[in-house]
Design a protein around this motif. Structure first.
Motif, PDB file in Angstrom:
ATOM      1  N   ASP A 124     -12.924 -14.453 -78.270  1.00  0.00           N
ATOM      2  CA  ASP A 124     -12.637 -14.540 -79.699  1.00  0.00           C
ATOM      3  C   ASP A 124     -11.642 -13.448 -80.101  1.00  0.00           C
ATOM      4  OD1 ASP A 124     -13.081 -14.014 -82.690  1.00  0.00           O
ATOM      5  OD2 ASP A 124     -14.187 -15.873 -82.336  1.00  0.00           O
ATOM      6  N   LYS A 312     -15.755 -17.588 -77.325  1.00  0.00           N
ATOM      7  CA  LYS A 312     -15.766 -18.349 -78.572  1.00  0.00           C
ATOM      8  C   LYS A 312     -16.728 -19.528 -78.546  1.00  0.00           C
ATOM      9  CE  LYS A 312     -11.321 -18.837 -78.303  1.00  0.00           C
ATOM     10  NZ  LYS A 312      -9.910 -19.227 -78.511  1.00  0.00           N
ATOM     11  N   TYR A 316     -19.992 -19.425 -81.423  1.00  0.00           N
ATOM     12  CA  TYR A 316     -20.160 -20.300 -82.573  1.00  0.00           C
ATOM     13  C   TYR A 316     -21.305 -21.283 -82.392  1.00  0.00           C
ATOM     14  CZ  TYR A 316     -15.943 -18.504 -84.744  1.00  0.00           C
ATOM     15  OH  TYR A 316     -15.031 -17.676 -85.349  1.00  0.00           O
ATOM     16  N   ASP A 319     -27.367 -19.716 -82.850  1.00  0.00           N
ATOM     17  CA  ASP A 319     -28.025 -19.847 -84.150  1.00  0.00           C
ATOM     18  C   ASP A 319     -29.251 -18.950 -84.147  1.00  0.00           C
ATOM     19  OD1 ASP A 319     -28.880 -20.602 -86.633  1.00  0.00           O
ATOM     20  OD2 ASP A 319     -29.752 -22.494 -85.973  1.00  0.00           O
ATOM     21  N   ILE A 326     -22.270 -17.060 -87.883  1.00  0.00           N
ATOM     22  CA  ILE A 326     -21.033 -16.435 -87.418  1.00  0.00           C
ATOM     23  C   ILE A 326     -19.852 -16.805 -88.315  1.00  0.00           C
ATOM     24  CG2 ILE A 326     -19.356 -16.390 -85.540  1.00  0.00           C
ATOM     25  CD1 ILE A 326     -21.811 -14.653 -85.090  1.00  0.00           C
ATOM     26  N   ASP A 327     -19.828 -18.037 -88.823  1.00  0.00           N
ATOM     27  CA  ASP A 327     -18.745 -18.439 -89.730  1.00  0.00           C
ATOM     28  C   ASP A 327     -18.652 -17.487 -90.926  1.00  0.00           C
ATOM     29  OD1 ASP A 327     -17.837 -20.600 -88.273  1.00  0.00           O
ATOM     30  OD2 ASP A 327     -19.229 -21.999 -89.196  1.00  0.00           O
TER      31      ASP A 327
END
Length: 358
Positions: A124, A312, A316, A319, A326-327
């Protein structure tokens, strides 16, 4: 034959015997196997809870490369041991981000050849090219986490929760709090709370940080790095300053805890792989690092310990219950995250910490 002659013959024949054995061994097929076994090995120096032993065993079985593992409990221990050995004895180390520059300045790190890494474009970009290594010339980010407030929701039923570091430091609150036992992180968050940013502090500001922590001590239940999750789940503390990995362990045991990111901003850390300057097994080191970045290996350590991956696709997909997604972290909050910094000399850190603990 008298004893003197026997002893003389023994002194002559024994070296010859061992010489013959050595020649036989060197010209046998076992010699090549023995020597190749030595050359096909690496020595790593890492945190005890990051590189999983089963992943290492799988790597050894699949590649034939032996991995000798040494563990350390803190970055200062890592630096001290490298200084003692003049940087020798290890092929791969795993410093936290703020230790990269001190290690580079001492000549302990080798430049990274990114062409030998098969995962680099999958990292990322938020976690690359940061202040401690602007081009990632010496460091490979592997795992990361951020700090926040662990909250006992049951305690705060019907009570107002302030999404602020004030809940940790304001003596007006009448509950117990929990703190990490890492002085560097504590001094960073205290400075962040008082002055709104992380920077070099002058003597007056250092005094204010010390006084803040001494006043806070009156309602601190415990300072602990390894058991901060227990402070929360045991209800010893209603609010705990802790990293996401500790909260993850707490949430696995109970569902009445929550994780808050203070509105003022928070701290983050990144754990990196680096290759030592004196390693003569660079190619084997890259093979091992590439293996550790396999999805299954990264998922294993993240799902067990609660760290966040730098890949990445995995990042993402994660959870964590009770934690902002993360968003949100990257889109809305990332500019408020500050990397923990070396803002205090060892002497300053020791003096303040001793005064707080006294």
């Amino acid at each position: 034959m008298n004893s003197t002659v026997q002893k003389s013959l023994l002194y002559i024949l024994m070296p010859l015997f061992w010489l013959v054995l050595l020649v036989i061994f060197l010209y046998s097929p076992y010699a090549e196997q023995f020597l190749s076994r030595y050359h096909k090995s690496i020595t790593i120096f890492v945190w005890s809870d990051i590189v999983d032993s089963t992943v290492i065993k799988n790597f050894e079985r699949e590649t034939g490369i032996k991995v000798y593992v040494n563990y350390y409990e803190g970055n200062d221990e890592l630096l001290t041991k490298l200084e003692f050995s003049d940087g020798a004895g290890y092929d791969i180390i795993m410093p936290t981000h703020y230790m990269i520059e001190p290690l580079r300045q001492r000549g302990f790190l080798k430049k990274i050849d990114k062409s030998k890494l098969n995962f680099w474009d999958q990292l990322d970009p938020h976690l690359l090219n940061l202040y401690y290594d602007p081009q990632n010339a010496y460091s490979i980010p592997y795992l990361w986490e951020f700090y926040g407030l662990g909250i006992n929701n049951n305690f705060f039923t019907g009570k107002k929760i302030e999404n602020s570091w004030q809940m940790l430091f304001d003596p007006a609150y009448t509950y117990r709090v929990g703190m990490t036992d890492e002085p560097r992180e504590i001094l960073n968050v205290a400075g962040f709370y008082l002055f709104g940013q992380l920077k070099q502090f002058d003597e007056l500001q250092l005094e204010r940080i010390k006084n803040l922590l001494r006043k806070q001590k009156k309602f601190v239940d415990a300072y602990t790095d390894l058991n901060s999750d227990f402070l929360l789940t045991s209800k010893s503390a209603a609010v705990v300053f802790l990293p996401i990995s500790s909260f993850y362990r707490a949430r696995q045991r109970v569902d009445w805890v929550n994780f808050l990111l203070p509105k003022e901003g928070s701290l983050m850390t990144i754990e990196n792989f680096a290759i030592t300057a004196k390693s003569d097994k660079e190619d084997l080191a890259y093979i091992f690092i590439n293996y550790l970045f396999k999805d299954y290996a990264v998922k294993q350590v993240c799902e067990y310990y609660g760290y966040l991956p730098t890949l990445k696709n995995l990042l993402y997909a994660m959870d964590f219950a009770g934690v902002p997604p993360i968003d949100y972290i990257f889109d809305s909050y990332f500019t408020k995250l500050s990397l923990v910094r070396l803002l205090f000399s060892r002497q300053q850190m020791s003096q303040i910490w001793l005064a707080v603990k006294a």
